[in-house]
Scaffold this motif. Structure first.
Motif, mmCIF file in Angstrom:
data_model
loop_
_atom_site.group_PDB
_atom_site.id
_atom_site.type_symbol
_atom_site.label_atom_id
_atom_site.label_comp_id
_atom_site.label_asym_id
_atom_site.label_seq_id
_atom_site.Cartn_x
_atom_site.Cartn_y
_atom_site.Cartn_z
ATOM 1 N N ALA A 46 30.563 43.004 -20.897
ATOM 2 C CA ALA A 46 30.916 43.051 -22.310
ATOM 3 C C ALA A 46 29.782 43.599 -23.167
ATOM 4 O O ALA A 46 30.019 44.234 -24.198
ATOM 5 C CB ALA A 46 31.317 41.656 -22.794
ATOM 6 N N ASP A 47 28.545 43.371 -22.749
ATOM 7 C CA ASP A 47 27.412 43.896 -23.513
ATOM 8 C C ASP A 47 27.460 45.412 -23.610
ATOM 9 O O ASP A 47 26.960 45.988 -24.581
ATOM 10 C CB ASP A 47 26.096 43.456 -22.865
ATOM 11 N N ASP A 48 28.063 46.072 -22.603
ATOM 12 C CA ASP A 48 28.183 47.531 -22.647
ATOM 13 C C ASP A 48 29.068 47.964 -23.817
ATOM 14 O O ASP A 48 28.866 49.027 -24.405
ATOM 15 C CB ASP A 48 28.767 48.057 -21.332
ATOM 16 N N VAL A 49 30.079 47.144 -24.144
ATOM 17 C CA VAL A 49 30.937 47.444 -25.291
ATOM 18 C C VAL A 49 30.138 47.328 -26.583
ATOM 19 O O VAL A 49 30.243 48.169 -27.479
ATOM 20 C CB VAL A 49 32.151 46.487 -25.332
ATOM 21 N N ARG A 65 29.126 33.540 -25.656
ATOM 22 C CA ARG A 65 29.411 34.237 -24.394
ATOM 23 C C ARG A 65 30.406 33.434 -23.561
ATOM 24 O O ARG A 65 30.444 32.210 -23.628
ATOM 25 C CB ARG A 65 28.120 34.454 -23.597
ATOM 26 N N ARG A 66 31.216 34.162 -22.795
ATOM 27 C CA ARG A 66 32.205 33.550 -21.905
ATOM 28 C C ARG A 66 32.040 34.155 -20.516
ATOM 29 O O ARG A 66 31.338 35.137 -20.343
ATOM 30 C CB ARG A 66 33.624 33.830 -22.423
ATOM 31 N N ASN A 67 32.746 33.583 -19.508
ATOM 32 C CA ASN A 67 32.627 34.106 -18.146
ATOM 33 C C ASN A 67 33.048 35.565 -18.052
ATOM 34 O O ASN A 67 32.438 36.367 -17.353
ATOM 35 C CB ASN A 67 33.477 33.267 -17.183
ATOM 36 N N SER A 68 34.129 35.913 -18.782
ATOM 37 C CA SER A 68 34.656 37.271 -18.666
ATOM 38 C C SER A 68 34.224 38.174 -19.813
ATOM 39 O O SER A 68 34.639 39.327 -19.878
ATOM 40 C CB SER A 68 36.185 37.225 -18.617
ATOM 41 N N GLY A 69 33.401 37.662 -20.738
ATOM 42 C CA GLY A 69 33.018 38.515 -21.856
ATOM 43 C C GLY A 69 32.240 37.766 -22.910
ATOM 44 O O GLY A 69 31.514 36.807 -22.624
ATOM 45 N N LEU A 70 32.416 38.209 -24.164
ATOM 46 C CA LEU A 70 31.694 37.593 -25.269
ATOM 47 C C LEU A 70 32.462 37.799 -26.569
ATOM 48 O O LEU A 70 33.393 38.604 -26.635
ATOM 49 C CB LEU A 70 30.275 38.165 -25.377
ATOM 50 N N LEU A 83 35.275 40.068 -32.907
ATOM 51 C CA LEU A 83 35.797 40.736 -31.717
ATOM 52 C C LEU A 83 35.642 39.836 -30.500
ATOM 53 O O LEU A 83 34.546 39.335 -30.226
ATOM 54 C CB LEU A 83 35.053 42.057 -31.475
ATOM 55 N N GLU A 84 36.739 39.631 -29.789
ATOM 56 C CA GLU A 84 36.696 38.903 -28.517
ATOM 57 C C GLU A 84 36.807 39.949 -27.414
ATOM 58 O O GLU A 84 37.874 40.519 -27.180
ATOM 59 C CB GLU A 84 37.836 37.897 -28.424
ATOM 60 N N ILE A 85 35.700 40.218 -26.728
ATOM 61 C CA ILE A 85 35.630 41.292 -25.736
ATOM 62 C C ILE A 85 35.818 40.704 -24.336
ATOM 63 O O ILE A 85 35.117 39.772 -23.945
ATOM 64 C CB ILE A 85 34.274 42.016 -25.816
ATOM 65 N N SER A 86 36.754 41.264 -23.565
ATOM 66 C CA SER A 86 37.005 40.821 -22.187
ATOM 67 C C SER A 86 36.899 42.016 -21.248
ATOM 68 O O SER A 86 37.567 43.035 -21.461
ATOM 69 C CB SER A 86 38.395 40.192 -22.062
ATOM 70 N N VAL A 87 36.057 41.899 -20.223
ATOM 71 C CA VAL A 87 35.869 42.962 -19.229
ATOM 72 C C VAL A 87 36.271 42.405 -17.867
ATOM 73 O O VAL A 87 35.870 41.299 -17.498
ATOM 74 C CB VAL A 87 34.401 43.441 -19.194
ATOM 75 N N PHE A 88 37.069 43.177 -17.118
ATOM 76 C CA PHE A 88 37.607 42.724 -15.830
ATOM 77 C C PHE A 88 36.859 43.405 -14.685
ATOM 78 O O PHE A 88 36.827 44.636 -14.586
ATOM 79 C CB PHE A 88 39.100 43.028 -15.749
ATOM 80 N N SER A 89 36.270 42.600 -13.808
ATOM 81 C CA SER A 89 35.553 43.118 -12.646
ATOM 82 C C SER A 89 36.535 43.731 -11.657
ATOM 83 O O SER A 89 37.752 43.603 -11.793
ATOM 84 C CB SER A 89 34.775 41.988 -11.963
ATOM 85 N N LYS A 90 35.989 44.357 -10.634
ATOM 86 C CA LYS A 90 36.846 45.005 -9.627
ATOM 87 C C LYS A 90 37.776 43.986 -8.966
ATOM 88 O O LYS A 90 38.942 44.265 -8.706
ATOM 89 C CB LYS A 90 35.966 45.688 -8.582
ATOM 90 N N ALA A 114 42.058 48.745 -26.291
ATOM 91 C CA ALA A 114 41.932 48.715 -24.831
ATOM 92 C C ALA A 114 41.647 50.091 -24.238
ATOM 93 O O ALA A 114 42.053 51.126 -24.793
ATOM 94 C CB ALA A 114 43.212 48.158 -24.203
ATOM 95 N N ALA A 115 40.967 50.079 -23.106
ATOM 96 C CA ALA A 115 40.733 51.276 -22.286
ATOM 97 C C ALA A 115 40.158 50.802 -20.953
ATOM 98 O O ALA A 115 39.636 49.684 -20.852
ATOM 99 C CB ALA A 115 39.774 52.247 -22.964
ATOM 100 N N GLY A 116 40.255 51.643 -19.945
ATOM 101 C CA GLY A 116 39.636 51.351 -18.655
ATOM 102 C C GLY A 116 39.945 49.971 -18.133
ATOM 103 O O GLY A 116 41.102 49.608 -17.921
ATOM 104 N N ASN A 117 38.901 49.158 -17.948
ATOM 105 C CA ASN A 117 39.035 47.812 -17.377
ATOM 106 C C ASN A 117 38.694 46.727 -18.394
ATOM 107 O O ASN A 117 38.254 45.638 -18.036
ATOM 108 C CB ASN A 117 38.108 47.670 -16.163
ATOM 109 N N TRP A 118 38.935 46.986 -19.687
ATOM 110 C CA TRP A 118 38.539 46.023 -20.716
ATOM 111 C C TRP A 118 39.479 46.101 -21.908
ATOM 112 O O TRP A 118 40.216 47.070 -22.096
ATOM 113 C CB TRP A 118 37.096 46.289 -21.175
ATOM 114 N N TYR A 119 39.441 45.061 -22.715
ATOM 115 C CA TYR A 119 40.131 45.100 -24.001
ATOM 116 C C TYR A 119 39.399 44.206 -24.994
ATOM 117 O O TYR A 119 38.571 43.361 -24.622
ATOM 118 C CB TYR A 119 41.603 44.701 -23.874
ATOM 119 N N ILE A 120 39.693 44.406 -26.274
ATOM 120 C CA ILE A 120 39.095 43.640 -27.360
ATOM 121 C C ILE A 120 40.209 43.080 -28.222
ATOM 122 O O ILE A 120 41.096 43.822 -28.657
ATOM 123 C CB ILE A 120 38.190 44.522 -28.245
ATOM 124 N N TRP A 121 40.190 41.778 -28.457
ATOM 125 C CA TRP A 121 41.072 41.179 -29.457
ATOM 126 C C TRP A 121 40.351 41.270 -30.802
ATOM 127 O O TRP A 121 39.278 40.700 -30.974
ATOM 128 C CB TRP A 121 41.378 39.727 -29.098
#
Length: 266
Positions: A46-49, A65-70, A83-90, A114-121
């Motif tokens: 999520a930091d990459d976002v 911070r959360r397990n899947s994002g921040l 912004l609630e950012i969630s990034v999904f690992s492989k 949303a794009a790729g393997n992530w989305y933002i609420w």
């Protein structure tokens, strides 16, 4: 006779197969990724976002911070949003479409980028309509809006054009003179929370200022749209006050020169 028995056995076998097949529980089709979501960029965390947003001039202060994002607070051209950012690992990517679908469904649909393997609420998208499109453009992503029937546009009363306030603290001072506004706390998105009422009978209130009438009305409708959640707000000019103590709405409206906007949730 032998042929007849063989035919009956064949029919019986077919019937058993059909019966067994029909006994399987119904499984609804799995949600698929919306076709307009681009396959890239894919991000590791999520930091990459947050970094990508900063490169485009949108600073986002990390709140938690959360397990899947921040979660972070960003200031866009229209105002502040969370912004609630969630990034999904492989390993977790197979759940991405399910997660997006669940967030777009009633009764509490969300606006996503949303794009790729992530989305933002984008929390506060109704209050700041330009936020989600601006964030999507900055990240080469798309905006996903809620599915299903549109939220009813609950009718609003005629709202006085005044009084107007330059900052939310002045509004808090006015509320304090009416029913109290103690233990003030300014949130990351620019609203102010405080307590109303007498000692031992304290209730929360959320105060906000709005740049346009349209943004103010969007916040009012967002506050009263949920079934089973009674709400009472007071508003005028460029401000709204969402009251947890619904018995004091008329008093606050009288003292501050506003009107009550309410919904009983039935």
């Amino acid at each position: 006779m032998k042929k007849t028995m063989l035919a009956l056995c064949a029919v019986l076998a077919a019937f058993v197969l059909v019966a067994c097949d029909s006994s399987k529980p119904y499984e609804p089709p799995k949600p698929t990724m919306p076709s307009n979501v681009p396959a890239k960029p894919r991000l590791n965390k999520a930091d990459d976002v947050v970094v990508a947003l900063a490169k485009e001039g949108i600073e986002c202060e990390v709140l938690r911070r959360r397990n899947s994002g921040l979660d972070c607070a960003a200031e866009t051209d229209g105002g502040k949003v969370e912004l609630e950012i969630s990034v999904f690992s492989k390993q977790m990517r197979k759940y991405l479409a399910d997660s997006i679908a669940s967030r777009l469904e009633p009764p509490h649909p969300q606006t996503l980028v949303a794009a790729g393997n992530w989305y933002i609420w984008v929390r506060g998208a109704a209050r700041v309509p330009s936020a989600a499109p601006g964030i999507a453009k900055a990240l080469n992503a798309v905006v996903l809006t809620p599915k299903g029937p549109k939220t009813p546009k609950y009718p609003l009363p005629e709202i006085p054009g005044k009084p107007l306030y330059k900052n939310v603290d002045d509004l808090a001072d006015a509320l304090d003179k009416s029913v109290g506004c103690t233990k003030r706390e300014t949130t990351a998105v620019g609203t102010l929370k405080c307590l109303t009422g007498e000692p031992g009978m304290k209730h929360c209130a959320t105060l906000a200022l709005h740049k346009t009438d349209a943004q103010r009305d969007a916040v009012l409708r967002e506050g009263i749209k949920y079934r089973g959640v009674p709400a009472k707000l007071v508003t005028a000019g460029n401000w709204t006050i969402n009251l947890c103590d619904r018995t004091i709405g008329s008093l606050v409206a009288r003292d501050l020169g506003g009107v009550v906007v309410a919904y009983d949730g039935r």
